[in-house]
Design an enzyme around this catalytic site. Structure first.
Site, short mmCIF file in Angstrom:
data_model
loop_
_atom_site.label_atom_id
_atom_site.label_comp_id
_atom_site.label_asym_id
_atom_site.label_seq_id
_atom_site.Cartn_x
_atom_site.Cartn_y
_atom_site.Cartn_z
N GLY A 74 24.30 34.19 12.40
CA GLY A 74 25.10 34.84 13.34
C GLY A 74 24.46 36.34 13.44
O GLY A 74 24.33 36.91 14.84
N LYS A 111 24.85 40.74 1.11
CA LYS A 111 24.87 40.42 -0.48
C LYS A 111 24.07 39.37 -0.98
O LYS A 111 23.57 38.52 -0.23
CB LYS A 111 26.45 39.77 -0.64
CG LYS A 111 27.59 41.11 -0.60
CD LYS A 111 28.77 40.23 -0.94
CE LYS A 111 30.06 41.33 -0.71
NZ LYS A 111 31.30 40.98 -0.97
N ARG A 138 26.66 28.07 24.62
CA ARG A 138 26.48 26.76 23.96
C ARG A 138 26.74 25.58 25.05
O ARG A 138 26.20 24.58 24.95
CB ARG A 138 27.54 26.58 22.93
CG ARG A 138 27.48 27.27 21.50
CD ARG A 138 28.35 27.15 20.76
NE ARG A 138 27.93 27.64 19.35
CZ ARG A 138 28.80 27.90 18.26
NH1 ARG A 138 29.96 27.41 18.36
NH2 ARG A 138 28.32 28.21 17.13
N GLY A 189 25.76 28.05 10.02
CA GLY A 189 25.77 27.35 8.62
C GLY A 189 24.68 26.51 8.44
O GLY A 189 24.13 26.26 7.36
#
Length: 395
Positions: A350, A193, A36, A373
């Site tokens: 991720g 999921k 990063r 996110g």
């Protein structure tokens, strides 16, 4: 999508508040992965080249509005100085007079913005205080753009604002993938999921031509079609929702692709004895851990007519061999088509980044987002406050 970039800004002699993401992993007081940090180097170098003095704003960890010594950004200084190849000035309590006195060419890092509870509350007092520290605002942290914080949204509305090089590249890649894409568009959505990606699936079936569903999510859709899935990970309470998604996809003209063959095992562990079976033939005492070769072959065939590919999530339990086979083969195929034919391929999340790195295919994709996110919320069609603030910003 319209926003200013560094090319649009006059920076000579100005203090440039630069929101960056340097929330890097640290062990024993040392940065263990500086990815990063290296990704913000072009922005900082360009600000310096234009005569500006970058003043970096960043968060680190989750201090919840309190001073936590272990979460001080001071720990990042050695890695920052190595990346920038120069000294970085660290300031715990900034004020305009101190910043104005810094010589030309100085790179400054301000202490963790989240040490103040006003940051995450997007308190106007903090936004105004931050604005007082600079002349221009530059946001280079797409990964924090889904948060309406003082340093990502509030201050952007108070100063002439622009996107940094990393933010610019991310927004252009995402716009090319879903904003104004080359068609046909194929999206790969995997992972465990359905419940965690309902909004994502609902948004994608209105925007893409093909939706490839893999991983544990695919089991819920197979069950919705009446197929037995044995002891596989499956959200049986969501089979009705899965059927609704399939009906909606048919109405919007989005073709859903599920595994036609599966790799099953009796144990959830690496190198467990396995067999490949048709998707409707999972034994009651077995679990589906990967997609089979026919499914991968069909995906590779689909790539021949795909112009834009969006990827989020693995096709199987890629952490364990041999159940990484489908993900690796599909990723390598996508990378090859990108390199040979110019497929626009954008991936993020991720597990996705880890899977593509595992396959050795990440470098072949057009763009890999590490935003987590923010990338998911963008795929879900949500407005990202940090991006919206740039689009509405002063020139």
């Amino acid at each position: 999508m319209r926003f200013n970039t560094l090319d649009d800004m006059e920076l000579s002699g100005k203090l440039v508040l630069t929101r960056v993401d340097i929330n890097v992993p640290v062990e024993d007081g040392k940065v263990t992965d500086a990815t990063r940090i290296t990704r913000i180097v072009p922005t900082i170098k360009d600000i310096l080249a234009k005569g500006g003095r970058p003043v970096m704003l960043a968060h680190f960890g989750r201090p919840k509005g309190e001073y936590v010594p272990e979460m001080s950004l001071r720990v990042t200084l050695p890695a920052l100085e190595e990346a920038f190849e120069q000294e970085v000035t660290f300031i715990e309590r900034p004020d305009r007079e101190t910043l104005d006195a810094l010589p030309e060419g100085t790179i400054t890092l301000i202490e963790n913005t989240r040490f103040s509870a006003m940051e995450e509350a997007n308190d106007p007092k903090m936004a105004n205080f931050l604005a007082s520290l600079g002349d221009v605002y530059c946001n280079d942290a797409f990964s924090a753009a889904h948060r309406a914080h003082a340093s990502t949204e509030g201050v952007a509305r108070l100063l002439p604002a622009c996107a940094g090089r990393l933010m610019e590249a991310e927004l252009k890649a995402l716009n090319a993938a879903l904003g104004t894409p080359e068609r046909p568009v194929t999206a790969v959505v995997g992972g465990a999921k359905v419940s965690s990606k309902l909004e994502l699936l609902s948004n994608l079936i209105e925007k893409v031509d093909h939706l490839v569903i893999g991983g544990g999510m695919a089991n819920t859709f197979l069950a919705a079609q009446g197929h037995g899935v044995g002891k596989s990970l499956c959200e049986h309470d969501l089979t009705g929702t899965a059927r609704e998604i399939m009906v909606k996809a048919e109405k919007t003209g989005c073709a859903i692709h599920l595994p036609s063959d599966i790799v099953v095992a009796r144990e959830f562990k690496a190198h467990a004895p396995s067999e490949t079976l048709p998707a409707d033939a999972c034994p009651e005492d077995a679990m589906i851990l990967d997609a089979g070769p026919d499914t991968v072959a069909a995906f590779i065939k689909l790539l021949e007519s795909t112009e834009t590919l969006i990827w989020n999530g693995p096709l199987g339990a890629f952490e364990m061999a041999p159940f990484d086979t489908a993900t690796v083969a599909a990723a390598k195929a996508a990378g090859k088509v990108t390199a040979e034919r110019g497929l626009i391929s954008v991936a993020g999340g991720g597990d996705t980044v880890a899977a593509l790195n595992h396959a050795g295919a990440a470098d072949d994709f057009t763009y890999i987002s590490t935003a987590g996110g923010a990338f998911l919320e963008w795929m879900e069609g949500k407005t990202l406050p940090g991006v919206a603030a740039l689009e509405a910003a002063k020139g």
